[in-house]
Write a protein that holds these residues in place. Structure first.
Motif, mmCIF file in Angstrom:
data_model
loop_
_atom_site.group_PDB
_atom_site.id
_atom_site.type_symbol
_atom_site.label_atom_id
_atom_site.label_comp_id
_atom_site.label_asym_id
_atom_site.label_seq_id
_atom_site.Cartn_x
_atom_site.Cartn_y
_atom_site.Cartn_z
ATOM 1 N N THR A 65 -13.649 17.909 8.878
ATOM 2 C CA THR A 65 -12.812 17.387 7.721
ATOM 3 C C THR A 65 -13.776 17.071 6.520
ATOM 4 O O THR A 65 -13.161 16.271 5.569
ATOM 5 N N ASP A 66 -14.729 17.822 6.223
ATOM 6 C CA ASP A 66 -15.509 17.789 5.199
ATOM 7 C C ASP A 66 -15.233 18.584 4.212
ATOM 8 O O ASP A 66 -14.525 19.691 4.435
ATOM 9 N N GLU A 67 -15.276 18.352 3.004
ATOM 10 C CA GLU A 67 -15.183 19.144 1.662
ATOM 11 C C GLU A 67 -13.571 20.022 1.651
ATOM 12 O O GLU A 67 -13.351 21.202 1.297
ATOM 13 N N THR A 68 -12.749 18.999 2.017
ATOM 14 C CA THR A 68 -11.226 19.572 1.967
ATOM 15 C C THR A 68 -10.790 19.133 0.416
ATOM 16 O O THR A 68 -11.283 18.214 -0.376
ATOM 17 N N SER A 69 -9.578 19.897 -0.127
ATOM 18 C CA SER A 69 -9.233 19.689 -1.220
ATOM 19 C C SER A 69 -8.756 18.253 -1.467
ATOM 20 O O SER A 69 -8.338 17.668 -2.476
ATOM 21 N N SER A 70 -8.359 17.554 -0.318
ATOM 22 C CA SER A 70 -7.584 16.347 -0.525
ATOM 23 C C SER A 70 -8.199 15.531 0.837
ATOM 24 O O SER A 70 -8.596 16.196 1.688
ATOM 25 N N LEU A 71 -8.142 14.199 0.596
ATOM 26 C CA LEU A 71 -8.642 13.351 1.626
ATOM 27 C C LEU A 71 -7.442 12.362 2.171
ATOM 28 O O LEU A 71 -6.789 11.835 1.531
ATOM 29 N N ALA A 72 -7.378 12.228 3.706
ATOM 30 C CA ALA A 72 -6.351 11.560 4.249
ATOM 31 C C ALA A 72 -6.872 10.179 4.224
ATOM 32 O O ALA A 72 -7.915 9.837 4.467
ATOM 33 N N LEU A 257 -16.100 -0.381 -23.633
ATOM 34 C CA LEU A 257 -16.891 0.892 -23.395
ATOM 35 C C LEU A 257 -16.716 1.119 -21.766
ATOM 36 O O LEU A 257 -16.372 0.279 -20.872
ATOM 37 N N THR A 258 -16.642 2.579 -21.497
ATOM 38 C CA THR A 258 -16.281 3.021 -20.156
ATOM 39 C C THR A 258 -17.286 4.008 -19.791
ATOM 40 O O THR A 258 -17.892 4.712 -20.689
ATOM 41 N N TYR A 259 -17.515 4.168 -18.403
ATOM 42 C CA TYR A 259 -18.130 5.335 -17.840
ATOM 43 C C TYR A 259 -17.485 5.698 -16.689
ATOM 44 O O TYR A 259 -17.395 4.804 -15.788
ATOM 45 N N ASP A 260 -17.277 7.042 -16.395
ATOM 46 C CA ASP A 260 -16.844 7.296 -15.208
ATOM 47 C C ASP A 260 -17.732 8.112 -14.139
ATOM 48 O O ASP A 260 -18.768 8.802 -14.638
ATOM 49 N N PHE A 261 -17.708 7.729 -12.831
ATOM 50 C CA PHE A 261 -18.350 8.442 -11.807
ATOM 51 C C PHE A 261 -17.318 9.200 -10.927
ATOM 52 O O PHE A 261 -16.297 8.654 -10.697
ATOM 53 N N LEU A 262 -17.447 10.427 -10.863
ATOM 54 C CA LEU A 262 -16.477 11.584 -10.341
ATOM 55 C C LEU A 262 -16.605 11.661 -9.052
ATOM 56 O O LEU A 262 -17.522 11.674 -8.403
ATOM 57 N N LEU A 263 -15.284 12.023 -8.520
ATOM 58 C CA LEU A 263 -15.003 12.270 -6.924
ATOM 59 C C LEU A 263 -14.481 13.652 -7.118
ATOM 60 O O LEU A 263 -13.093 13.737 -7.409
ATOM 61 N N ASN A 264 -15.269 14.720 -6.902
ATOM 62 C CA ASN A 264 -14.789 15.901 -7.117
ATOM 63 C C ASN A 264 -15.084 16.900 -5.822
ATOM 64 O O ASN A 264 -15.883 16.495 -5.253
ATOM 65 N N ASP A 265 -15.421 18.234 -5.989
ATOM 66 C CA ASP A 265 -15.507 19.166 -5.020
ATOM 67 C C ASP A 265 -17.116 19.323 -4.901
ATOM 68 O O ASP A 265 -17.430 20.023 -3.924
ATOM 69 N N GLN A 266 -17.909 18.722 -5.879
ATOM 70 C CA GLN A 266 -19.192 18.660 -5.627
ATOM 71 C C GLN A 266 -19.747 17.584 -4.851
ATOM 72 O O GLN A 266 -20.850 17.395 -4.632
ATOM 73 N N CYS A 267 -18.594 16.688 -4.584
ATOM 74 C CA CYS A 267 -19.390 15.446 -3.660
ATOM 75 C C CYS A 267 -19.205 15.908 -2.265
ATOM 76 O O CYS A 267 -18.136 16.220 -1.534
#
Length: 450
Positions: A65-72, A257-267
Motif C-alpha cells: 500500500t506504499d507510494e499509491t496515488s491516493s491514500l485511503a 506569514l505561511t509556509y507549506d510542508f508538502l505531501l506528494n509523490d516524493q513522500c
C-alpha cells in the motif's frame, strides 16, 4: 521405413496442427482450432457448462500500500463484510529548502489539508480522526504492506469529528477551493507548530535533514459502528499539504506569514488496513473464510478489495477430459454474476485472475496476453456479469504442461499494482439449479474431439 508426412495417420496430423495452432495463432483467438478442421470434422465440436468447478472465498494476504496515488482513510461497517478501518502513515517534505522563519516567529495555527479523490460508502455518517507524530523513520525506497504499523509519539495532535464532504468546495479566507479536509494540528497543543518554527537552520536546509527531524504523521480513523465510508485523498499531485500560519513577533505588521510542508509523490507513505478479523461479517461469509467451509461456495461467493477476500477456483477433473479422446479446446470461459441490484456499494469495475502453484508462487495466465477484450475481467453493469476467457490455460492443464498443482484466484487488487480498491461484490455460487441456472459460477467449454 522412415515415415513421411504423407504416411502419418490423418488424426495424428490434425492433432499436431491443432496444438500448434493453439499456441501460435493470435489472429482469431475466439475460433482457435476450428479453422484447421475439414468441414465434416466440425461435427465433433462440443459445448458444455457442467464441468466440475470448485470455488470458495478465502481471506487475501496483505498487499503493498506504499507510494499509491491516493491514500485511503476512514471506517465503514459493511452489512456483509463487516467493519473495515484504514489509517495512513506519511512523511511531509519542505516546499523550499533553506526555509527561514525569522528570529521570533509566533505560531498562529498548524493545519493539515487533505484533498479528496473519491470515496466508497456512506458519507452522511460522522467520522473520527486522531493525528500523532511518527517516532520511527519510514523510507521511500522501502516496501510497506497493509498489515504494517510504525511507532508514534504519544502526544495527541488532533482529535477531529467531522462529516465528509468529498464533492463540496469550501471557502478558505474568502476564496473557494476544491473539496478537502482541514485538520487543525495546533488545537490541543502548540508542540509541533513550535517544533517546526524553531527548528535549527541545518534542519531546514534540505529534505534529507528535515525528514530525520520530523519523520511524519500517523492519521488514525476511529472504527465506526454504523455505515461510514472510506475516503480517498490525493497524494500524487502535490495538493495535500500541512501549512504553518505564523507572524513575526518583532514586527506586528507582518502578521500573515505561511509556509507549506508538502505531501506528494516524493513522500514515503502507506495505508494500514484493519478488517477487525471479520468478526462483524455476515454468518455466511464467516462460514467460508473463518470456518473454512469450502462447500459454502456452492451457494454464494464473496470478493472484497483492500486486502480483503479473494476466490479460490479449482477444476479437479479437468485432466480427465482428454484421457479417452484427444481434444482441442476452442473456447473456455469462466463466467459469473452479481445477484445484487443495489448499487449503494458498487461492485469492482475490474477483477484480476492469477494462478498460484503449490509453493505459493503467483503468475499470470497466458490468455491475458491477448488483451482485456479477449481475457475479460471487466464488469458489465447492464447484465451484472463478469467473465474470464482461459482457453490456453485449460489446454495447458489438459496437456499436463503444469507440473505443479496450480489453482486460480480471483482478486479485486492486482498483485503487480500498488492500488487501493475498496469495492466488493457477492456472486452466485457453483451449484447447478435445474431450471434456474442463469448466473451460476461456471466454466463454459467449447472443444473438438479428435
Amino acid at each position: 521405413m522412415k515415415a513421411t508426412p504423407a504416411s502419418l495417420p490423418v488424426s495424428l496430423l490434425i492433432s499436431i496442427l491443432l496444438i500448434l495452432g493453439l499456441f501460435s495463432c493470435k489472429k482469431d483467438p475466439y475460433e482457435i482450432g476450428i479453422s484447421l478442421l475439414p468441414p465434416s470434422d466440425t461435427l465433433n465440436v462440443l459445448t458444455t457448462d457442467t464441468c466440475t468447478v470448485i470455488a470458495f472465498s478465502v481471506i487475501q494476504d496483505s498487499i503493498r500500500t506504499d507510494e499509491t496515488s491516493s491514500l485511503a482513510l476512514g471506517s465503514m461497517l459493511d452489512p456483509v463484510f463487516g467493519k473495515i478501518t484504514t489509517n495512513l502513515y506519511t512523511q511531509l517534505r519542505l516546499s523550499s529548502e533553506g526555509a527561514d522563519f525569522g528570529t521570533n516567529p509566533v505560531l498562529d495555527s498548524l493545519v493539515l489539508c487533505l484533498y479528496y479523490n473519491g470515496y466508497y460508502g456512506d458519507t452522511s455518517t460522522q467520522q473520527n480522526l486522531k493525528v500523532y507524530e511518527l517516532s520511527q523513520d519510514i523510507d521511500l525506497d522501502s516496501s510497506y504492506f497493509s498489515n504494517q504499523t510504525v511507532e508514534t509519539y504519544s502526544n495527541l495532535l488532533a482529535n477531529l469529528n467531522f462529516l465528509p464532504h468529498p464533492s463540496d468546495s469550501i471557502s478558505v479566507y474568502g476564496k473557494k477551493v476544491r473539496p478537502h479536509l482541514r485538520i487543525n494540528l495546533s488545537k490541543f497543543s502548540s508542540y509541533l507548530g513550535n517544533k517546526l518554527l524553531y527548528a535549527p537552520e541545518s534542519v531546514l536546509g534540505d529534505n534529507a535533514s528535515f525528514l530525520k527531524f520530523m519523520k511524519g504523521l500517523y492519521i488514525e480513523a476511529g472504527p465506526t459502528n454504523y455505515k461510514g465510508s472510506l475516503l480517498n485523498f490525493s497524494t500524487g499531485d502535490g495538493s495535500s499539504r500541512m501549512t504553518v500560519y505564523f507572524h513575526d513577533g518583532n514586527d506586528p505588521g507582518n502578521d500573515s506569514l505561511t509556509y507549506d510542508f508538502l505531501l506528494n509523490d516524493q513522500c514515503a507513505r502507506f495505508t494500514h488496513i484493519d478488517h477487525n478479523g471479520y468478526l462483524d461479517a455476515s454468518p455466511d461469509l464467516k462460514r467460508q473464510i473463518l470456518s473454512h467451509d469450502s462447500s459454502q461456495g456452492t451457494k454464494q461467493l464473496f470478493l472484497q478489495g483492500l486486502a480483503g477476500v479473494k476466490i479460490k477456483v479449482k477444476f479437479p477433473y479437468m485432466k480427465n477430459l482428454g484421457k479417452e479422446n484427444t481434444i482441442a479446446i476452442n473456447d473456455a470461459v469462466l463466467m459469473f454474476k452479481n445477484p445484487d441490484t443495489d448499487t449503494t456499494l458498487a461492485p469492482p469495475s475490474t477483477l484480476n485472475l492469477v494462478r498460484q502453484d503449490s509453493i505459493g508462487r503467483v503468475a499470470f495466465l497466458t490468455d491475458e496476453n491477448e488483451g482485456t477484450s479477449y481475457f475479460g475481467g471487466t464488469y458489465n453493469s447492464s447484465t451484472r456479469t463478469y467473465f474470464f476467457r482461459i482457453t490456453q490455460h485449460i489446454q495447458k492443464v489438459i496437456l499436463g504442461s503444469y507440473t505443479n498443482s496450480f489453482d486460480l484466484y480471483i482478486l479485486v487488487n492486482n498483485p503487480t499494482k500498488k492500488e487501493l480498491i475498496p469495492d466488493r461484490v457477492m456472486l452466485y455460487g457453483t451449484q447447478i439449479i435445474p431450471g434456474a441456472d442463469e448466473g451460476r459460477f461456471k466454466l463454459k467449454l467449447t472443444y473438438t474431439k479428435l
